[in-house]
Design an enzyme around this catalytic site. Structure first.
Site, PDB file in Angstrom:
ATOM      1  CE1 TYR A  69      -2.560  -3.391   0.506  1.00 10.33           C
ATOM      2  CE2 TYR A  69      -4.326  -2.040   0.075  1.00 10.33           C
ATOM      3  CZ  TYR A  69      -3.423  -2.800   0.415  1.00 10.33           C
ATOM      4  OH  TYR A  69      -5.281  -4.019  -0.031  1.00 10.33           O
TER       5      TYR A  69
ATOM      6  CE  LYS B 290       2.892 -15.836  -7.205  1.00 11.09           C
ATOM      7  NZ  LYS B 290       1.790 -17.166  -7.797  1.00 11.09           N
TER       8      LYS B 290
ATOM      9  CG  ASP C 113      -1.112 -18.653  -7.488  1.00 11.00           C
ATOM     10  OD1 ASP C 113      -0.717 -18.491  -6.100  1.00 11.00           O
ATOM     11  OD2 ASP C 113      -0.489 -18.646  -7.942  1.00 11.00           O
TER      12      ASP C 113
ATOM     13  CG  ASP D  82      -7.700  -5.343   0.994  1.00  8.83           C
ATOM     14  OD1 ASP D  82      -8.602  -5.617   1.370  1.00  8.83           O
ATOM     15  OD2 ASP D  82      -7.339  -4.362   0.152  1.00  8.83           O
TER      16      ASP D  82
ATOM     17  CG  ASP E 152     -13.169  -7.297   0.070  1.00  5.99           C
ATOM     18  OD1 ASP E 152     -13.121  -7.083   0.441  1.00  5.99           O
ATOM     19  OD2 ASP E 152     -13.737  -6.337  -0.903  1.00  5.99           O
TER      20      ASP E 152
END
Ligand code: NAD
Length: 349
Positions: free
Chosen positions: A128, A181, A214, A238, A242
């Site tokens: 971010y 990752k 993933d 994040d 969701d």
């Protein structure tokens, strides 16, 4: 008498004022006279009144309150240079653990598969742009056709969020999954993974498994019951939260707190939903459950069983109301508006 619990309410933008009003009604009904609310404007409201989306007086009031109820903010549309209140609170008060539980409910879940998990998202750094640098933004554009983003991962931030996740996992089934990752982001996610492994090794009640992000996105759909507690970096958390929330029925369903060592901010998982703002149709469940999580956090910290019990009562009342298709909001196929839903929860309390 019992000490008063003082909550600072920051309604925010879009559907924020509607869902914070609904949340206050529910908290008031659950806690009774032992809670006091102080409301302060942030976002577009404070920009119009005082020239800033996050006035200094708000930052000063946060540590004075027992806890904060924060509505969503439309920071995407703020004029350049205006702070994102959500990010500023998270970094300013080092609210390093964004805790986002999510579970399936009969008749609501998109998947019709059992899901009961908690995503613990690192909240103070990562990808971010407003969190990764001490000075200046974490994004820059050396020429009009190239742009760069800095992703900051530190051992200290990884360890503290790992510890928070291990404590949550130890109090549940003991199963913790680190989502990463590190196959591609070898240094940054490699560091995160190394620190989570080291912290988890100190928790005998916690078993750690490791899933690449993933695959985690796919597994949430295929076999959500394989997850109990997930710990991950900021952006992955994040997005996956969701996804989990929507799979449980709606983005409007999942509660969330931003917790540091001594300050906790209840905040809905979703954004300011400008497409439905002002229409009285938003689902306030996410912020109501977030406020319940805040009461639970406060109850444990202050050893105040009344607050912990109030949190549990709110969760049960919300479950009961959501069980009945006739008392759901429109995003989950029901007929109720925001206020009517809150009144149904109050009645169930
Ligand atoms: P959003 O989460 O606001 O909305 C996505 C979709 O879900 C919309 O169709 C919306 O109507 C629906 N939705 C969201 N919450 C709902 C609820 N409680 N009840 C019923 N429906 C609901 O995401 P967006 O549209 O991408 O973003 C809007 C603004 O919110 C942007 O300015 C964004 O930057 C901001 N945002 C803020 C936060 C935050 O304050 N924590 C988080 C995400 C996005």
């Amino acid at each position: 008498g019992r000490p008063m619990t003082r909550l600072l309410v920051l309604p925010g933008d879009g559907i924020g004022p509607e869902i914070t009003e609904a949340t206050i009604a529910v908290v008031r009904a659950a806690v009774g006279e032992g809670v006091a609310f102080e409301e302060m404007a942030i976002g577009e409201a404070s920009l119009a009144a005082s020239g800033s989306t996050l006035p200094d007086a708000v930052m000063a009031a946060v540590p004075e309150a027992d806890g904060v109820i924060l509505g969503p903010v439309s920071h995407y549309t703020y004029p350049a240079g205006q702070p994102n209140p959500s990010a500023a609170l998270r970094t300013g008060f080092q609210l390093y653990a964004n805790v986002r539980p999510c579970r399936s409910r009969e008749g609501l879940s998109v998947l019709r598969k059992p899901m009961d998990l908690v995503i613990v998202r690192e909240n103070t750094e990562g990808f971010y742009a407003d969190r990764s640098m001490h000075a200046g933004p974490g994004e820059f554009m050396p020429d009009p056709d190239s742009a760069f983003s800095i992703r900051k991962i530190t051992g200290a931030a990884s360890r503290r969020v790992a510890r928070a996740a291990c404590e949550i996992a130890a109090a549940r089934s003991g199963r913790l999954t680190v989502v990463h990752k590190a196959n591609v982001l070898k240094l940054t996610d490699g560091l995160f993974l190394r620190e989570v492994r080291a912290v988890a090794a100190d928790f005998p009640a916690v078993t750690l498994d490791e899933v690449i992000v993933d695959a985690a996105a796919a597994l949430l759909v295929r076999d959500p019951a394989r997850f109990d507690v997930i710990v991950t970096t900021n952006m992955f958390g994040d997005i996956l939260s969701d996804e989990a929330s929507e799979l449980s029925g709606s983005l409007g369903l999942g509660g969330s707190i931003n917790a540091g060592d001594s300050i906790c901010v209840a905040q809905a998982q979703h954004g300011s939903a400008p497409d439905i703002a002002g229409k009285g149709m938003a689902n306030p469940t996410s912020l109501i459950l977030s406020a319940a999580m805040l009461l639970d956090w406060l109850g444990r910290r202050k050893n105040d069983a009344a607050l912990t019990a109030a949190a549990a009562r709110i969760e049960r009342a919300v479950d009961r109301v959501l069980d009945d298709p006739a008392s759901r909001t429109r995003d989950v196929g029901g007929p109720l508006g925001t206020d009517a839903f809150a009144q149904a929860v109050v009645a169930a309390l």
